[in-house]
Design a protein around this motif. Structure first.
Motif, PDB file in Angstrom:
ATOM      1  N   ASP A   1       0.559  -1.283   0.082  1.00 34.91           N
ATOM      2  CA  ASP A   1      -0.284   0.008  -0.002  1.00 34.91           C
ATOM      3  C   ASP A   1       0.987   1.248  -0.243  1.00 34.91           C
ATOM      4  O   ASP A   1       0.651   2.022   0.691  1.00 34.91           O
ATOM      5  CB  ASP A   1      -0.776   0.076   1.212  1.00 34.91           C
ATOM      6  CG  ASP A   1      -2.039   0.867   0.905  1.00 34.91           C
ATOM      7  OD1 ASP A   1      -2.051   1.514  -0.060  1.00 34.91           O
ATOM      8  OD2 ASP A   1      -2.797   1.365   2.094  1.00 34.91           O
ATOM      9  N   ARG A   2       1.707   1.300  -1.091  1.00 35.08           N
ATOM     10  CA  ARG A   2       2.597   2.498  -1.043  1.00 35.08           C
ATOM     11  C   ARG A   2       2.827   2.830  -2.712  1.00 35.08           C
ATOM     12  O   ARG A   2       3.101   2.163  -3.578  1.00 35.08           O
ATOM     13  CB  ARG A   2       3.900   2.277  -0.426  1.00 35.08           C
ATOM     14  CG  ARG A   2       4.822   0.921  -1.004  1.00 35.08           C
ATOM     15  CD  ARG A   2       6.173   0.850  -0.498  1.00 35.08           C
ATOM     16  NE  ARG A   2       6.991  -0.097  -1.039  1.00 35.08           N
ATOM     17  CZ  ARG A   2       8.097  -0.553  -0.847  1.00 35.08           C
ATOM     18  NH1 ARG A   2       8.703   0.298  -0.082  1.00 35.08           N
ATOM     19  NH2 ARG A   2       8.583  -1.447  -1.446  1.00 35.08           N
ATOM     20  N   TYR A   3       3.193   4.199  -2.659  1.00 34.78           N
ATOM     21  CA  TYR A   3       3.651   4.708  -4.021  1.00 34.78           C
ATOM     22  C   TYR A   3       5.118   5.163  -3.898  1.00 34.78           C
ATOM     23  O   TYR A   3       5.567   5.691  -2.890  1.00 34.78           O
ATOM     24  CB  TYR A   3       2.763   6.002  -4.570  1.00 34.78           C
ATOM     25  CG  TYR A   3       1.294   5.382  -4.900  1.00 34.78           C
ATOM     26  CD1 TYR A   3       1.040   5.099  -6.215  1.00 34.78           C
ATOM     27  CD2 TYR A   3       0.545   5.735  -3.889  1.00 34.78           C
ATOM     28  CE1 TYR A   3      -0.198   4.948  -6.427  1.00 34.78           C
ATOM     29  CE2 TYR A   3      -0.765   5.076  -4.096  1.00 34.78           C
ATOM     30  CZ  TYR A   3      -1.219   4.844  -5.597  1.00 34.78           C
ATOM     31  OH  TYR A   3      -2.660   4.694  -5.810  1.00 34.78           O
ATOM     32  N   CYS A   4       5.982   4.902  -4.842  1.00 34.84           N
ATOM     33  CA  CYS A   4       7.302   5.163  -5.171  1.00 34.84           C
ATOM     34  C   CYS A   4       7.767   5.653  -6.378  1.00 34.84           C
ATOM     35  O   CYS A   4       7.068   5.544  -7.263  1.00 34.84           O
ATOM     36  CB  CYS A   4       8.259   4.066  -4.814  1.00 34.84           C
ATOM     37  SG  CYS A   4       7.825   2.870  -3.142  1.00 34.84           S
ATOM     38  N   LYS A   5       8.863   6.455  -6.297  1.00 37.68           N
ATOM     39  CA  LYS A   5       9.345   7.173  -7.585  1.00 37.68           C
ATOM     40  C   LYS A   5      10.647   6.691  -7.795  1.00 37.68           C
ATOM     41  O   LYS A   5      11.505   6.738  -6.849  1.00 37.68           O
ATOM     42  CB  LYS A   5       9.212   8.456  -7.636  1.00 37.68           C
ATOM     43  CG  LYS A   5       9.742   8.993  -8.714  1.00 37.68           C
ATOM     44  CD  LYS A   5       9.305  10.912  -8.870  1.00 37.68           C
ATOM     45  CE  LYS A   5      10.084  11.480  -7.527  1.00 37.68           C
ATOM     46  NZ  LYS A   5       9.834  13.040  -7.584  1.00 37.68           N
ATOM     47  N   ALA A   6      11.017   6.307  -8.916  1.00 34.13           N
ATOM     48  CA  ALA A   6      12.326   5.879  -9.291  1.00 34.13           C
ATOM     49  C   ALA A   6      13.345   7.266  -9.263  1.00 34.13           C
ATOM     50  O   ALA A   6      12.777   8.214  -9.984  1.00 34.13           O
ATOM     51  CB  ALA A   6      12.666   4.992 -10.544  1.00 34.13           C
ATOM     52  N   GLY A   7      14.585   7.099  -8.730  1.00 29.35           N
ATOM     53  CA  GLY A   7      15.369   8.377  -9.294  1.00 29.35           C
ATOM     54  C   GLY A   7      15.600   8.300 -10.794  1.00 29.35           C
ATOM     55  O   GLY A   7      15.459   7.715 -11.789  1.00 29.35           O
ATOM     56  N   PRO A   8      16.233   9.683 -11.211  1.00 28.07           N
ATOM     57  CA  PRO A   8      16.566   9.830 -12.686  1.00 28.07           C
ATOM     58  C   PRO A   8      17.292   8.678 -13.458  1.00 28.07           C
ATOM     59  O   PRO A   8      16.894   8.451 -14.320  1.00 28.07           O
ATOM     60  CB  PRO A   8      17.359  11.260 -12.441  1.00 28.07           C
ATOM     61  CG  PRO A   8      16.823  11.890 -11.258  1.00 28.07           C
ATOM     62  CD  PRO A   8      16.877  10.775 -10.287  1.00 28.07           C
ATOM     63  N   SER A   9      18.416   8.381 -12.830  1.00 24.63           N
ATOM     64  CA  SER A   9      19.134   7.198 -13.356  1.00 24.63           C
ATOM     65  C   SER A   9      18.410   6.011 -13.757  1.00 24.63           C
ATOM     66  O   SER A   9      18.515   5.697 -14.583  1.00 24.63           O
ATOM     67  CB  SER A   9      20.452   7.090 -12.767  1.00 24.63           C
ATOM     68  OG  SER A   9      20.383   6.676 -11.491  1.00 24.63           O
ATOM     69  N   ALA A  10      17.730   5.632 -12.467  1.00 25.10           N
ATOM     70  CA  ALA A  10      17.031   4.317 -12.632  1.00 25.10           C
ATOM     71  C   ALA A  10      15.982   4.504 -13.664  1.00 25.10           C
ATOM     72  O   ALA A  10      15.669   3.517 -14.372  1.00 25.10           O
ATOM     73  CB  ALA A  10      16.470   3.976 -11.221  1.00 25.10           C
ATOM     74  N   SER A  11      15.287   5.622 -13.636  1.00 20.58           N
ATOM     75  CA  SER A  11      14.152   5.902 -14.664  1.00 20.58           C
ATOM     76  C   SER A  11      14.556   5.726 -15.983  1.00 20.58           C
ATOM     77  O   SER A  11      13.926   5.232 -16.763  1.00 20.58           O
ATOM     78  CB  SER A  11      13.456   7.281 -14.473  1.00 20.58           C
ATOM     79  OG  SER A  11      12.696   7.363 -13.010  1.00 20.58           O
ATOM     80  N   GLN A  12      15.856   6.354 -16.441  1.00 19.91           N
ATOM     81  CA  GLN A  12      16.278   6.417 -17.705  1.00 19.91           C
ATOM     82  C   GLN A  12      16.706   5.059 -17.991  1.00 19.91           C
ATOM     83  O   GLN A  12      16.379   4.504 -19.322  1.00 19.91           O
ATOM     84  CB  GLN A  12      17.474   7.205 -17.626  1.00 19.91           C
ATOM     85  CG  GLN A  12      17.213   8.717 -17.577  1.00 19.91           C
ATOM     86  CD  GLN A  12      18.429   9.615 -17.600  1.00 19.91           C
ATOM     87  OE1 GLN A  12      19.517   9.055 -17.770  1.00 19.91           O
ATOM     88  NE2 GLN A  12      18.139  11.093 -17.244  1.00 19.91           N
ATOM     89  N   ALA A  13      17.239   4.196 -17.056  1.00 21.11           N
ATOM     90  CA  ALA A  13      17.639   2.892 -17.517  1.00 21.11           C
ATOM     91  C   ALA A  13      16.531   1.615 -17.728  1.00 21.11           C
ATOM     92  O   ALA A  13      16.304   1.322 -18.594  1.00 21.11           O
ATOM     93  CB  ALA A  13      18.534   1.941 -16.124  1.00 21.11           C
ATOM     94  N   LEU A  14      15.356   2.149 -16.945  1.00 18.09           N
ATOM     95  CA  LEU A  14      14.274   1.316 -16.981  1.00 18.09           C
ATOM     96  C   LEU A  14      13.409   1.392 -18.430  1.00 18.09           C
ATOM     97  O   LEU A  14      12.977   0.484 -19.237  1.00 18.09           O
ATOM     98  CB  LEU A  14      13.271   1.486 -16.038  1.00 18.09           C
ATOM     99  CG  LEU A  14      13.785   0.900 -14.906  1.00 18.09           C
ATOM    100  CD1 LEU A  14      12.753   1.480 -13.418  1.00 18.09           C
ATOM    101  CD2 LEU A  14      13.800  -0.594 -14.511  1.00 18.09           C
TER     102      LEU A  14
END
Length: 227
Positions: A32-45
């Motif tokens: 029951d949580r929302y999370c946001k990936a960091g910039p580098s992790a987001s770019q990689a994904l």
């Protein structure tokens, strides 16, 4: 022993994800949580999802440790990021053809509200999503004409106003989806996020038609989970 450098990644069980404003957001329904990936992790994904290239292990390791990603034997597997399209219509144009709830409808919806609240409180969000999606045992699920949808939703909305709890998009969507399913009407429960300022909202759709709300009210929310 498997080498991490040749492994791929997958979303962990009960985890959903989408891309909004060039960042990857996660809904961890099990916790029951929302999370946001960091910039580098987001770019990689994002790069991984577009080209099926091997992502940078270092940037994604924190997401594995947080329980959002898990290792996969298929290093070229793509993550299942939500790409659900925006709804095309709603029921506001057919309000004058809606029906009033009967006493049995009110009792049924009150009972569903009790069950949904209990599921959320005792078993959590992920279990409540599975409960709401149980198919009708006899008739099965089908497409529905707009008039039938309008009558079904009218009964729900009329009965919902009589319940001693204030409107909540999550609870109401759980009840409405189960209510439609019991009548053999195929629906999808959509959960969306708005990055800035962060907010989450959910609604129920049938073939791209918003049932509880308007298409304009959900337009600013990026779907992250369709159940």
């Amino acid at each position: 022993m498997r080498t991490l450098s040749i492994m791929g990644y997958a979303l962990a069980p009960d985890v959903h994800a989408c891309v909004a404003d060039d960042r990857v957001y996660f809904l961890d329904a099990g916790r029951d949580r929302y999370c946001k990936a960091g910039p580098s992790a987001s770019q990689a994904l994002i790069a991984r999802n577009k080209a099926a290239s091997t992502p940078d292990n270092a940037s994604l390791t924190p997401l594995v440790e947080a329980g959002l990603l898990t290792f996969s034997d298929d290093r070229r597997a793509r993550l299942r990021l939500c790409t659900h399209p925006s709804p095309s219509d709603d029921l506001h144009g057919v309000r004058d053809r809606r029906a009033s709830p009967r006493l049995t409808d009110i009792v049924d919806i009150a009972w569903l509200a009790l069950l949904a609240s209990r599921r959320l409180r005792r078993h959590g969000f992920a279990d409540a999503l599975r409960w709401a999606g149980v198919e009708a045992p006899v008739t099965g699920l089908r497409k529905s004409a707009i008039d039938e949808l309008a009558r079904c939703v009218a009964c729900f909305e009329g009965a919902r106003t009589l319940l001693p709890t204030s409107p909540r998009c999550l609870l109401d969507s759980l009840i409405l989806r189960r209510w439609c399913s019991a009548r053999g009407i195929a629906t999808a429960m959509v959960i969306g996020i708005r990055p800035l300022p962060f907010a989450a909202h959910c609604w129920v759709e049938h073939e791209g038609v918003v049932l509880n709300g308007s298409k304009d009210s959900v337009a600013n929310f990026k779907p992250i989970c369709v159940a």
